[in-house]
Design a protein around this motif. Structure first.
Motif, PDB file in Angstrom:
ATOM      1  N   LYS A   1      -0.187 -28.537  22.013  1.00 27.91           N
ATOM      2  CA  LYS A   1      -0.273 -27.428  22.960  1.00 27.91           C
ATOM      3  C   LYS A   1       0.707 -27.632  24.119  1.00 27.91           C
ATOM      4  CE  LYS A   1      -5.045 -26.168  21.898  1.00 27.91           C
ATOM      5  NZ  LYS A   1      -5.068 -26.903  20.628  1.00 27.91           N
ATOM      6  N   GLU A   2       0.841 -28.869  24.563  1.00 27.26           N
ATOM      7  CA  GLU A   2       1.799 -29.158  25.635  1.00 27.26           C
ATOM      8  C   GLU A   2       3.230 -28.984  25.125  1.00 27.26           C
ATOM      9  OE1 GLU A   2       2.393 -32.517  29.163  1.00 27.26           O
ATOM     10  OE2 GLU A   2       1.113 -32.953  27.429  1.00 27.26           O
ATOM     11  N   THR A   3       3.456 -29.391  23.892  1.00 25.20           N
ATOM     12  CA  THR A   3       4.774 -29.215  23.284  1.00 25.20           C
ATOM     13  C   THR A   3       5.137 -27.742  23.210  1.00 25.20           C
ATOM     14  OG1 THR A   3       4.496 -31.221  21.947  1.00 25.20           O
ATOM     15  CG2 THR A   3       6.151 -29.641  21.208  1.00 25.20           C
ATOM     16  N   ASP A   4       4.185 -26.924  22.768  1.00 25.41           N
ATOM     17  CA  ASP A   4       4.435 -25.491  22.666  1.00 25.41           C
ATOM     18  C   ASP A   4       4.735 -24.866  24.033  1.00 25.41           C
ATOM     19  OD1 ASP A   4       3.956 -25.760  20.028  1.00 25.41           O
ATOM     20  OD2 ASP A   4       2.154 -24.519  19.948  1.00 25.41           O
ATOM     21  N   TYR A   5       3.997 -25.301  25.045  1.00 22.74           N
ATOM     22  CA  TYR A   5       4.203 -24.752  26.391  1.00 22.74           C
ATOM     23  C   TYR A   5       5.638 -24.987  26.854  1.00 22.74           C
ATOM     24  CZ  TYR A   5       3.999 -24.372  31.471  1.00 22.74           C
ATOM     25  OH  TYR A   5       4.278 -24.046  32.779  1.00 22.74           O
TER      26      TYR A   5
END
Length: 377
Positions: free
Chosen positions: A90-94
């Protein structure tokens, strides 16, 4: 999308032909009067400038249209597309979308100015060019701003990368995945101690079933079990993947988890993550009862590279522990490996066998008889 590309190609060809035609006309008019030359030059410049601006506007429209048209096939969360199935994902996607917004904005801004200038500053016989050779302030500004923005993007990405590449938490579930042409092999440390036993590439014997090269002189290998059809992991618990390759370069890719790491012969690698959506959760979120997580190879490794995949099952913690207890250790499934166990450790090894083995137990190869477990006692 195909029609759009064809249309743009046709526009490009038409503009090219028009430019060539006008260039030829301009060259023919060089011998005429200066007034005639000015008219020809003005006409050619106007056509080129307007054509470039139209091309840019159509290109921007095409880019955004293709983006929203392909949205349904996105893997990275956007609108109604589900988010990553891991915590770090999720952090990567952000940060991926932050980078996309910044880069796209800069691209549109710079190219809009680039395509506007031919219209704004096209040839005008009544206008004189202003000599402006250098401006230190301008140079500093347009160098410093992109440098700061790019450095910020790089260092935020590096922070996320360092987090997932750091040592896994002590309570992590340790699983080994090994790539070979053309499939994945998975090994678990068993229920007794959860530790993976030692291995030695010299002990690899596919015919006998020891594809990992397990060293049965190490008691930690007695309860190790393997799988070549699927990998199970628990939801909500750190999972440390110990990765290696047996022949050529492979790459472990779990797209929904945002996990990708090369499997390099002779150089073990690793990656740890926490899955926060079980297979059942994702099926419910997608409304697809047939959904399955997959592990793919993203390093071309030979003729059958395209078919090198493995099903990943994310279980609820209780279901995962239950599944582990149902698995049979490699030693128990291949009793002939008892011959590889040192005499002093045979008693410990026998704990992983049924109380009595069938009287006609035999080895899987060479037709040689293997003593029953009772005899080995």
């Amino acid at each position: 999308m195909t029609l759009l590309i064809v249309a743009l190609a046709i526009v490009f060809i038409v503009l090219t032909i028009a430019v060539i035609s006008k260039t030829q006309t301009l060259l023919k008019g060089v011998k005429g009067s200066s007034e005639q030359n000015d008219e020809v030059v003005d006409s050619a410049n106007n056509l080129n400038a307007i054509g470039l601006l139209v091309f840019w506007i159509l290109s921007v429209i095409g880019v955004f249209w293709s983006f929203f048209y392909a949205k349904k096939d996105f893997l990275i969360a956007f609108g109604d597309i589900p988010s990553a199935a891991s915590v770090h994902g999720k952090e990567t996607d952000y940060w991926f979308w932050v980078s996309m917004v910044v880069v796209t904005a800069a691209f549109i801004l710079v190219n809009s100015v680039l395509f506007y200038f031919p219209v704004k500053y096209r040839y005008d016989k009544n206008r004189k060019a202003h000599y402006y050779p250098h401006n230190n302030t301008l140079e500093i500004v347009w160098t410093l701003i992109p440098a700061v923005v790019m450095a910020a993007l790089v260092f935020t990405g590096l922070r996320v990368w360092n987090k997932v590449m750091a040592d896994a938490p002590k309570d992590a579930e340790i699983i080994e995945i090994m790539g070979k042409q053309f499939g994945w092999q998975v090994r678990y440390g068993g229920v007794e101690n959860g530790k993976l036993g030692n291995y030695n590439y010299k002990l690899i014997d596919d015919a006998a079933g020891n594809e990992f090269g397990l060293d049965f002189s190490d008691e930690n290998s007695f309860d190790d079990f393997t799988s070549s059809t699927e990998m199970h992991i628990p939801k909500g618990k750190p999972v440390l993947l110990k990765i290696r390759a047996r022949d050529v370069l492979h790459s472990v890719f779990i797209p929904h988890m945002r996990v990708k790491m090369d499997a390099v012969p002779g150089m073990p690698t690793k990656f740890w993550f926490i899955a926060d959506k079980s297979t059942a959760d994702m099926r419910a979120e997608l409304g697809n009862p047939d959904f399955k997580y997959e592990i793919a190879c993203t390093e071309v490794c030979g003729r059958s590279h395209f078919g090198m995949k493995l099903i990943l099952v994310v279980d609820e913690p209780a279901d995962y522990e239950k599944w582990k207890k149902e698995q049979k250790s490699l030693l128990a499934s291949k009793p002939e490996f008892l011959e590889k166990v040192p005499a002093g450790l045979k008693a410990k090894a026998l704990k992983y066998f049924p109380t009595e083995a069938p009287a006609d137990s035999t080895t899987a190869s060479a037709g040689t008889s293997l003593p029953t477990v009772s005899a080995l006692r």
